[in-house]
Design a protein around this motif. Structure first.
Motif, PDB file in Angstrom:
ATOM      1  N   LEU A  31       0.856  -1.177   0.000  1.00  0.00           N
ATOM      2  CA  LEU A  31       0.000   0.000   0.000  1.00  0.00           C
ATOM      3  C   LEU A  31       0.895   1.231   0.000  1.00  0.00           C
ATOM      4  CD1 LEU A  31      -3.067   0.684   0.196  1.00  0.00           C
ATOM      5  CD2 LEU A  31      -2.723   0.964   2.656  1.00  0.00           C
ATOM      6  N   SER A  32       0.591   2.137  -0.916  1.00  0.00           N
ATOM      7  CA  SER A  32       1.262   3.429  -0.963  1.00  0.00           C
ATOM      8  C   SER A  32       0.270   4.495  -0.525  1.00  0.00           C
ATOM      9  CB  SER A  32       1.751   3.721  -2.380  1.00  0.00           C
ATOM     10  OG  SER A  32       0.636   3.961  -3.242  1.00  0.00           O
ATOM     11  N   PRO A  33       0.726   5.699  -0.207  1.00  0.00           N
ATOM     12  CA  PRO A  33      -0.234   6.740   0.176  1.00  0.00           C
ATOM     13  C   PRO A  33      -1.197   7.082  -0.952  1.00  0.00           C
ATOM     14  CG  PRO A  33       2.020   7.612   0.056  1.00  0.00           C
ATOM     15  CD  PRO A  33       2.118   6.135  -0.014  1.00  0.00           C
ATOM     16  N   SER A  34      -0.736   7.032  -2.196  1.00  0.00           N
ATOM     17  CA  SER A  34      -1.635   7.331  -3.316  1.00  0.00           C
ATOM     18  C   SER A  34      -2.750   6.303  -3.425  1.00  0.00           C
ATOM     19  CB  SER A  34      -0.844   7.382  -4.628  1.00  0.00           C
ATOM     20  OG  SER A  34       0.096   8.429  -4.612  1.00  0.00           O
ATOM     21  N   ASN A  37      -5.252   6.666  -0.617  1.00  0.00           N
ATOM     22  CA  ASN A  37      -6.185   7.753  -0.904  1.00  0.00           C
ATOM     23  C   ASN A  37      -7.183   7.361  -1.987  1.00  0.00           C
ATOM     24  OD1 ASN A  37      -5.626   9.915   0.899  1.00  0.00           O
ATOM     25  ND2 ASN A  37      -3.736  10.372  -0.216  1.00  0.00           N
ATOM     26  N   ASP A  38      -6.737   6.540  -2.955  1.00  0.00           N
ATOM     27  CA  ASP A  38      -7.675   6.037  -3.974  1.00  0.00           C
ATOM     28  C   ASP A  38      -8.819   5.280  -3.315  1.00  0.00           C
ATOM     29  OD1 ASP A  38      -6.250   7.065  -6.089  1.00  0.00           O
ATOM     30  OD2 ASP A  38      -5.262   5.174  -6.601  1.00  0.00           O
ATOM     31  N   TYR A  39      -8.474   4.392  -2.370  1.00  0.00           N
ATOM     32  CA  TYR A  39      -9.520   3.588  -1.736  1.00  0.00           C
ATOM     33  C   TYR A  39     -10.459   4.473  -0.926  1.00  0.00           C
ATOM     34  CZ  TYR A  39     -11.982   0.121   0.974  1.00  0.00           C
ATOM     35  OH  TYR A  39     -12.982  -0.628   1.539  1.00  0.00           O
ATOM     36  N   LEU A  40      -9.909   5.454  -0.218  1.00  0.00           N
ATOM     37  CA  LEU A  40     -10.756   6.353   0.557  1.00  0.00           C
ATOM     38  C   LEU A  40     -11.659   7.177  -0.353  1.00  0.00           C
ATOM     39  CD1 LEU A  40      -8.185   7.601   3.213  1.00  0.00           C
ATOM     40  CD2 LEU A  40     -10.057   5.973   3.559  1.00  0.00           C
ATOM     41  N   GLN A  41     -11.139   7.554  -1.511  1.00  0.00           N
ATOM     42  CA  GLN A  41     -11.936   8.329  -2.461  1.00  0.00           C
ATOM     43  C   GLN A  41     -13.023   7.479  -3.094  1.00  0.00           C
ATOM     44  OE1 GLN A  41      -9.670  10.298  -5.581  1.00  0.00           O
ATOM     45  NE2 GLN A  41     -11.380  10.110  -7.006  1.00  0.00           N
ATOM     46  N   CYS A  42     -12.643   6.250  -3.533  1.00  0.00           N
ATOM     47  CA  CYS A  42     -13.600   5.383  -4.223  1.00  0.00           C
ATOM     48  C   CYS A  42     -13.036   3.971  -4.306  1.00  0.00           C
ATOM     49  CB  CYS A  42     -13.870   5.922  -5.631  1.00  0.00           C
ATOM     50  SG  CYS A  42     -14.950   4.861  -6.633  1.00  0.00           S
ATOM     51  N   GLY A 181       1.396  21.591  -8.148  1.00  0.00           N
ATOM     52  CA  GLY A 181       0.118  22.285  -8.118  1.00  0.00           C
ATOM     53  C   GLY A 181       0.114  23.360  -7.045  1.00  0.00           C
ATOM     54  N   ARG A 182      -1.072  23.853  -6.754  1.00  0.00           N
ATOM     55  CA  ARG A 182      -1.243  24.880  -5.740  1.00  0.00           C
ATOM     56  C   ARG A 182      -1.487  24.237  -4.373  1.00  0.00           C
ATOM     57  NH1 ARG A 182      -2.134  29.814  -8.048  1.00  0.00           N
ATOM     58  NH2 ARG A 182      -3.159  30.601  -6.184  1.00  0.00           N
ATOM     59  N   SER A 183      -1.188  24.962  -3.335  1.00  0.00           N
ATOM     60  CA  SER A 183      -1.384  24.459  -1.982  1.00  0.00           C
ATOM     61  C   SER A 183      -2.872  24.352  -1.670  1.00  0.00           C
ATOM     62  CB  SER A 183      -0.708  25.384  -0.971  1.00  0.00           C
ATOM     63  OG  SER A 183      -1.232  26.699  -1.074  1.00  0.00           O
ATOM     64  N   PRO A 184      -3.260  23.413  -0.798  1.00  0.00           N
ATOM     65  CA  PRO A 184      -4.678  23.266  -0.453  1.00  0.00           C
ATOM     66  C   PRO A 184      -5.176  24.461   0.352  1.00  0.00           C
ATOM     67  CG  PRO A 184      -3.327  21.855   0.931  1.00  0.00           C
ATOM     68  CD  PRO A 184      -2.405  22.435  -0.096  1.00  0.00           C
ATOM     69  N   ARG A 185      -6.459  24.726   0.213  1.00  0.00           N
ATOM     70  CA  ARG A 185      -7.053  25.798   1.004  1.00  0.00           C
ATOM     71  C   ARG A 185      -6.984  25.451   2.487  1.00  0.00           C
ATOM     72  NH1 ARG A 185     -11.564  25.233  -2.695  1.00  0.00           N
ATOM     73  NH2 ARG A 185     -12.683  24.330  -0.927  1.00  0.00           N
ATOM     74  N   GLU A 186      -7.025  26.466   3.323  1.00  0.00           N
ATOM     75  CA  GLU A 186      -6.971  26.252   4.757  1.00  0.00           C
ATOM     76  C   GLU A 186      -8.105  25.328   5.192  1.00  0.00           C
ATOM     77  OE1 GLU A 186      -6.858  28.830   8.928  1.00  0.00           O
ATOM     78  OE2 GLU A 186      -6.973  29.842   6.977  1.00  0.00           O
ATOM     79  N   GLY A 187      -7.738  24.299   5.951  1.00  0.00           N
ATOM     80  CA  GLY A 187      -8.715  23.316   6.389  1.00  0.00           C
ATOM     81  C   GLY A 187      -8.795  22.101   5.493  1.00  0.00           C
ATOM     82  N   PHE A 188      -8.075  22.117   4.346  1.00  0.00           N
ATOM     83  CA  PHE A 188      -8.106  20.987   3.404  1.00  0.00           C
ATOM     84  C   PHE A 188      -6.717  20.371   3.238  1.00  0.00           C
ATOM     85  CE2 PHE A 188     -11.860  23.414   2.412  1.00  0.00           C
ATOM     86  CZ  PHE A 188     -12.809  22.470   2.054  1.00  0.00           C
ATOM     87  N   GLU A 189      -5.881  20.516   4.261  1.00  0.00           N
ATOM     88  CA  GLU A 189      -4.516  20.003   4.171  1.00  0.00           C
ATOM     89  C   GLU A 189      -4.403  18.531   4.542  1.00  0.00           C
ATOM     90  OE1 GLU A 189      -5.471  22.322   6.354  1.00  0.00           O
ATOM     91  OE2 GLU A 189      -4.466  24.237   5.967  1.00  0.00           O
ATOM     92  N   SER A 190      -5.493  17.914   5.006  1.00  0.00           N
ATOM     93  CA  SER A 190      -5.398  16.574   5.587  1.00  0.00           C
ATOM     94  C   SER A 190      -4.891  15.533   4.595  1.00  0.00           C
ATOM     95  CB  SER A 190      -6.753  16.142   6.156  1.00  0.00           C
ATOM     96  OG  SER A 190      -7.741  16.133   5.140  1.00  0.00           O
ATOM     97  N   GLY A 191      -5.326  15.608   3.332  1.00  0.00           N
ATOM     98  CA  GLY A 191      -4.892  14.624   2.355  1.00  0.00           C
ATOM     99  C   GLY A 191      -3.393  14.664   2.130  1.00  0.00           C
ATOM    100  N   ALA A 192      -2.856  15.876   1.970  1.00  0.00           N
ATOM    101  CA  ALA A 192      -1.420  16.013   1.756  1.00  0.00           C
ATOM    102  C   ALA A 192      -0.647  15.600   2.997  1.00  0.00           C
ATOM    103  CB  ALA A 192      -1.094  17.452   1.372  1.00  0.00           C
ATOM    104  N   GLU A 238      -0.414   4.741  11.800  1.00  0.00           N
ATOM    105  CA  GLU A 238      -0.364   3.293  11.568  1.00  0.00           C
ATOM    106  C   GLU A 238      -1.732   2.660  11.777  1.00  0.00           C
ATOM    107  OE1 GLU A 238       1.763  -0.751  13.280  1.00  0.00           O
ATOM    108  OE2 GLU A 238       2.830   1.157  13.419  1.00  0.00           O
ATOM    109  N   ARG A 239      -2.451   3.086  12.802  1.00  0.00           N
ATOM    110  CA  ARG A 239      -3.795   2.540  13.020  1.00  0.00           C
ATOM    111  C   ARG A 239      -4.712   2.873  11.850  1.00  0.00           C
ATOM    112  NH1 ARG A 239      -2.790   4.184  18.486  1.00  0.00           N
ATOM    113  NH2 ARG A 239      -3.921   6.147  18.163  1.00  0.00           N
ATOM    114  N   ARG A 240      -4.577   4.077  11.339  1.00  0.00           N
ATOM    115  CA  ARG A 240      -5.419   4.459  10.197  1.00  0.00           C
ATOM    116  C   ARG A 240      -5.067   3.635   8.961  1.00  0.00           C
ATOM    117  NH1 ARG A 240      -5.904  10.248   6.949  1.00  0.00           N
ATOM    118  NH2 ARG A 240      -7.867   9.750   5.904  1.00  0.00           N
ATOM    119  N   VAL A 241      -3.786   3.439   8.720  1.00  0.00           N
ATOM    120  CA  VAL A 241      -3.357   2.632   7.572  1.00  0.00           C
ATOM    121  C   VAL A 241      -3.877   1.202   7.701  1.00  0.00           C
ATOM    122  CG1 VAL A 241      -1.340   1.611   6.442  1.00  0.00           C
ATOM    123  CG2 VAL A 241      -1.342   4.046   7.045  1.00  0.00           C
TER     124      VAL A 241
END
Length: 299
Positions: A31-34, A37-42, A181-192, A238-241
């Motif tokens: 599992l990679s972070p990408s 995130n794919d699984y969390l997205q869809c 790309g551009r930095s995420p808006r404030e409050g949307f940094e969690s994915g990065a 680690e628990r989240r992963v």
């Protein structure tokens, strides 16, 4: 590269009299972070990318990002003092030629409707922005484009590629990731930040030390996002992963890759195959789930 752990499944020796070389070691389920995130997205998108391995046409922006990453990696081959904006721009053409040799499909994204001069100028502008955020002449990375992997006990292999690892004289580790790309808006940094915490978890297991700094360098708008992790945070990561992997295993066992419609569906390369939009997914290739995830679907 040094200080990485790559767990592989053992390969049985060929029986006496068997012809041909022994099969190559099979990469363990990982599992990679990408992909997390794919699984969390869809979950269906995860299946298409990981299990079915459906091809996706690269975008001009993605290819430009790959080119800029390659230039920033090669820039540090030059000695300190010679790492200038002009030197970075001079690397664009040779790195582009190398990319085309290794991945000829990259040329396909630069169709007739793409202004090549503007496209390369945008790559140059991103490189110029980099020099406003860091002085590469004052840095000497310990690692660049570092493949990292570590095996979770009773879980998947965690792996990825870290753009840059800096190590201070006292041993403090900084993990750096370039974003075109551009930095995420404030409050949307969690994915990065999840991606960086994921890398911090892997590096901490490999180096037996929690990284002192996670740094995201956004070239699209000249922003640097920094975060200081700690051991408790990495335990939570680690628990989240593990929870994400448990969801993947359950979906694989049940054959239930449920689509999750959302704002990003408009950019999905597989929208015509998605039941949420009237499509029909292809049959899962025989043995693909076992091969890619190490899971046997329930009959």
């Amino acid at each position: 590269m040094p200080q990485t752990e790559l767990a592989v499944q053992p390969v049985s020796p060929a029986p006496p009299g068997a012809e041909g070389p022994a099969p190559a070691p099979r990469r363990p389920p990982g599992l990679s972070p990408s992909r997390a995130n794919d699984y969390l997205q869809c979950p269906l998108l995860f299946r298409f990318r990981v299990v079915d391995r459906l091809p996706e046409p690269p975008s001009a922006a993605a290819v430009r990002g790959t080119l800029v990453h390659a230039v920033l990696e090669r820039l540090y081959d030059a000695p300190a003092g010679a790492r200038t904006p002009a030197a970075a721009r001079a690397l664009v053409a040779p790195e582009w030629d190398r990319m085309l040799q290794e991945r000829p499909e990259c040329a396909e994204v630069l169709a007739d409707d793409v202004d090549l001069d503007a496209w390369f100028a945008q790559a140059g502008a991103l490189l110029d922005t980099y020099f406003t955020l860091e002085d590469p002449n004052r840095l000497q990375p310990a690692e660049r484009e570092l493949d990292v992997a570590t095996q979770l006990e009773d879980g998947p292999q965690l792996r990825g590629i870290v753009d840059r690892v800096d190590v201070a004289p006292d041993g403090a580790i900084r993990i750096v990731d370039y974003k075109t790309g551009r930095s995420p808006r404030e409050g949307f940094e969690s994915g990065a930040l999840f991606q960086m915490r994921f890398y911090a978890l892997v590096v901490s297991r490999l180096r037996h030390r929690v990284p002192a700094m996670l740094q995201l360098v956004y070239l699209g708008d000249g922003t640097v996002l920094r975060h200081v992790p700690d051991e408790a945070e990495l335990r939570t990561t680690e628990r989240r992963v593990r929870a994400i992997w448990s969801g993947i295993v359950a979906a694989a066992e049940q054959g239930s890759w449920t689509p999750r419609p959302g704002p990003l569906c408009g950019w999905c390369a597989h929208k015509d195959l998605c039941p949420a939009f009237g499509g029909t997914p292809p049959e899962v290739p025989p043995g693909a789930v076992e091969l890619t995830l190490g899971v046997t679907p329930r009959s």
